[in-house]
Every structure is written in structure tokens, then in C-alpha cells.
Design an enzyme around this catalytic site. Sequence first.
Site, mmCIF file in Angstrom:
data_model
loop_
_atom_site.group_PDB
_atom_site.id
_atom_site.type_symbol
_atom_site.label_atom_id
_atom_site.label_comp_id
_atom_site.label_asym_id
_atom_site.label_seq_id
_atom_site.Cartn_x
_atom_site.Cartn_y
_atom_site.Cartn_z
ATOM 1 N N CYS A 1 31.841 47.670 43.742
ATOM 2 C CA CYS A 1 31.584 46.914 45.272
ATOM 3 C C CYS A 1 30.099 47.254 45.267
ATOM 4 O O CYS A 1 30.198 46.082 46.554
ATOM 5 C CB CYS A 1 32.326 48.010 46.119
ATOM 6 S SG CYS A 1 32.417 49.401 46.594
ATOM 7 N N HIS B 1 34.178 52.043 50.720
ATOM 8 C CA HIS B 1 33.793 50.413 50.169
ATOM 9 C C HIS B 1 33.030 49.576 50.665
ATOM 10 O O HIS B 1 33.091 50.120 52.007
ATOM 11 C CB HIS B 1 35.487 49.671 49.868
ATOM 12 C CG HIS B 1 35.426 48.929 49.554
ATOM 13 N ND1 HIS B 1 35.224 48.040 47.553
ATOM 14 C CD2 HIS B 1 35.987 47.127 50.075
ATOM 15 C CE1 HIS B 1 35.263 47.205 47.542
ATOM 16 N NE2 HIS B 1 35.608 46.883 48.418
ATOM 17 N N GLN C 1 35.217 41.879 41.078
ATOM 18 C CA GLN C 1 34.416 43.195 40.580
ATOM 19 C C GLN C 1 35.538 44.133 39.259
ATOM 20 O O GLN C 1 35.101 44.948 38.480
ATOM 21 C CB GLN C 1 34.589 44.353 41.165
ATOM 22 C CG GLN C 1 35.538 44.997 41.699
ATOM 23 C CD GLN C 1 34.980 46.372 43.229
ATOM 24 O OE1 GLN C 1 34.538 45.351 44.332
ATOM 25 N NE2 GLN C 1 35.893 47.078 42.973
#
Length: 417
Positions: A228, A364, A222
Site C-alpha cells: 500500500c 495502511h 495491490q
Amino acid sequence: MAPWLQLLLLLGLLPGAAPAPNKPRAAGAQAWELLEPARFALEMYNRGRAAGTRAALGAVHGRVRRAGRGSLYSLKATLVEPPCNDPTVCQLPVSKKTLLCSFEVLDELGKHMLLRRDCGPVDTKITDDKNETFSSFLPLLNKDPLPQDFSVKMASIFKEFVTTYNRTYDTEEEEEFRTIYLNPLLKEGPGKKMRLAQSVSDLPPPEWDWRRKGAVTKVKDQGMCGSCWAFSVTGNVEGQWFLKRGTLLSLSEQELLDCDKVDKACLGGLPSNAYSAIRTLGGLETEDDYSYHGHLQTCSFSAQKAKVYINDSVELSQNEQKLAAWLAKKGPISVAINAFGMQFYRHGISHPLRPLCSPWLIDHAVLLVGYGNRSATPFWAIKNSWGSDWGEEGYYYLHRGSGACGVNVMASSAVVD
């Protein structure tokens, strides 16, 4: 045990039972990686000293900063110098002396370079910058000096390393990590409401890995963008499309960054919103047709180029046994976790304690691709999006069955009919 080592233990980087005296445990590899740089620093300290006058390592603790193929070790160590009884060297017999040394050691491409050495008299305990006492880490071996053949190339590599990655180890760096790589929006809740998926009634097999079944694309990166959420969702859709259509396609995260107007591109997003965006847009283009740039651009989605569509999305059970059963039958699962321990992770099964990795502070999004056991320790196999150089070839292995880091609190999947 030293507070720094206690932190590693709590993060799950030093799993397992206590070792037998003077014997390193296999599970303690994260701590024992300090051994080589510490032995090298000792060899540099002893260079030119006659036999019988060389110092020995007492206790060591330290931190490591990683970047690419390089590791920068900041070590604090006690060195014990032997007593001086030679009348030609010392006028009076001198008892053995303990020093406290600070070392900076660069490990790049398997080579070591001593960047800083600062030693002074101290008692037999190591103290940190806040005058907190550290007890001995583990006795380190004092033998087999490491190679010392450094080249001009090494100096050049080091210069580039320091220029690019010279940071502190304090709150500023941790804040930078969260700002650049993580997703603060995940803490705000699941977002768009999804229906609850029907549980799989079958018991899960002992282990499962969709990588072996061809349902998982290669690890992606990323970059310096909090995207994410997009990688987690495309990974899930890739798996769902493979299971329904028999074709594995690498799908476009950039399309979601540019065209999902509910989420916030590199500033974060929610999987539930991303599923909705895919349905609204009419599908996903492939990575080849809509390539990743890692920053917000003007939406250039073309319905004619869309190769994959979804019909719905579902929320999954928070029961990890049921999650395993669903995964084995239905495919990889999008999940969100607290990534606190991931910034320290290299390999092994991570099992941070709940106070350090709260399930209520998830930040995340990642992809569950399988599960199993290592040495009787159950784990989830998690595909991350920080490149294949991170972790175990881009994967994170997290303890399964304890709700570690909230891995079970926001599980979801697209539905392809």
C-alpha cells in the site's frame, strides 16, 4: 442493542441518530442488508407449510463474508411459530413457540441459496456461542418472498466460492487480513525525516475533488501484497506531476517494490522512504514500462525510461482544516490510517470510534483525493488500492474533522518543481 450491532455502530457502519420505531433509516443500510437473506431463509423454512402455520421473523443478527460478487451470510434469528389449535393436527392447544435458528445464505449475482438451517426451541432472546444475550435487532418484515429460481450454474459458482473463501470469522481471519493487505511498518514511525511544508493561508473551499480535475488515475489493486505504501506514494506523485506538467501518467509501484532497498516490498514500507528512493533512483517509470506483479523481483529500473522525477518531499500539518486547504491548492495527499474498519466497509461515511480505530495503530497507506459533505456529514474521499470492486468503486469515505483512524497523523507529499 446486540453486541454485534454495537460493533457495527462503533465501526461507523451504522452512522446517524437512532431511527424512528419500526422505520429503517437510510444510514443503517449496512444492517438492513441482512433483511433480504433473512427473509429468504424464512421463506425456505416455511416452504410447504399451510397458511396460518407459517413462522414469522422475530430478531436477527449476523455476519457477512464477501468475495468478488458473492456474499456469504451467517445469520442467527428467532422464528415465532403460531399457536396450534387445529384438533386434526395437535391433540391439545399449543401456544406459540419461539425457535432459535442458524442460517447460512449465499448471495451470488443477486440470487440466494440456503446452505444450512439449524433450528431448535429457545426463549425469546438470541444467544451467541459464548452465551451472551442479544436483544432484538429490528422487527423484520414478513412478506414478498424472494425468487427461488436457482440454476446449476449457481451450484458451480457456490462450489468455487466455498473452495476459495471458506474461512472463519475469528482472529485467524483478521490476522490473515492484516498480514496480507496491511503494512505493520507504519506503526514504527514516519521513517526518513522530511521538512515541514509551508501551510496554505487560504481557507479551503467547501468541497474539492481532484478526480474531477483529471489529477487521479484509475483505482489499482495491490493484490495479496502489503505494498500500500508504494500505491499511496505513486498516487501522490501522479497528482503532483499532473499539476506541474499537465500530464497524468500511471506510475510504477513495482519499481518501488523491487528497487527501494530501505523498505520491505510486500512486507511493508514508509512513504518517506519511498520518496527518498525515487530521488536516489532518478525517477519513476510508468506502469506500462514497469508493470505490477505484486511480489518482489530483481530491480530492473532504467533511468532512460523514467518519465517522472521529484525534487523533494514534505511532511504536512496534522490540522485537518489545513490539510483540506493544502489538498485543494496543492493536490492529492499521501496519508496513513488505521484500517480496522475498512475490512467491514462497503459504502457510506465511516466513523469508527477512537478506541476501535486508534490513530497510534496506523497500518495502511492510502491517498486523499478530495473532501466534502454528505447530508451535513463532512468526509474525506480516499483512494484505496484494493481494486474497484471494493468499497464505493474502490474509494473509502471517512469522517473528516475528528482525526478518525489517524488520517491526519502521517500526511505527506512529493515536491515537483
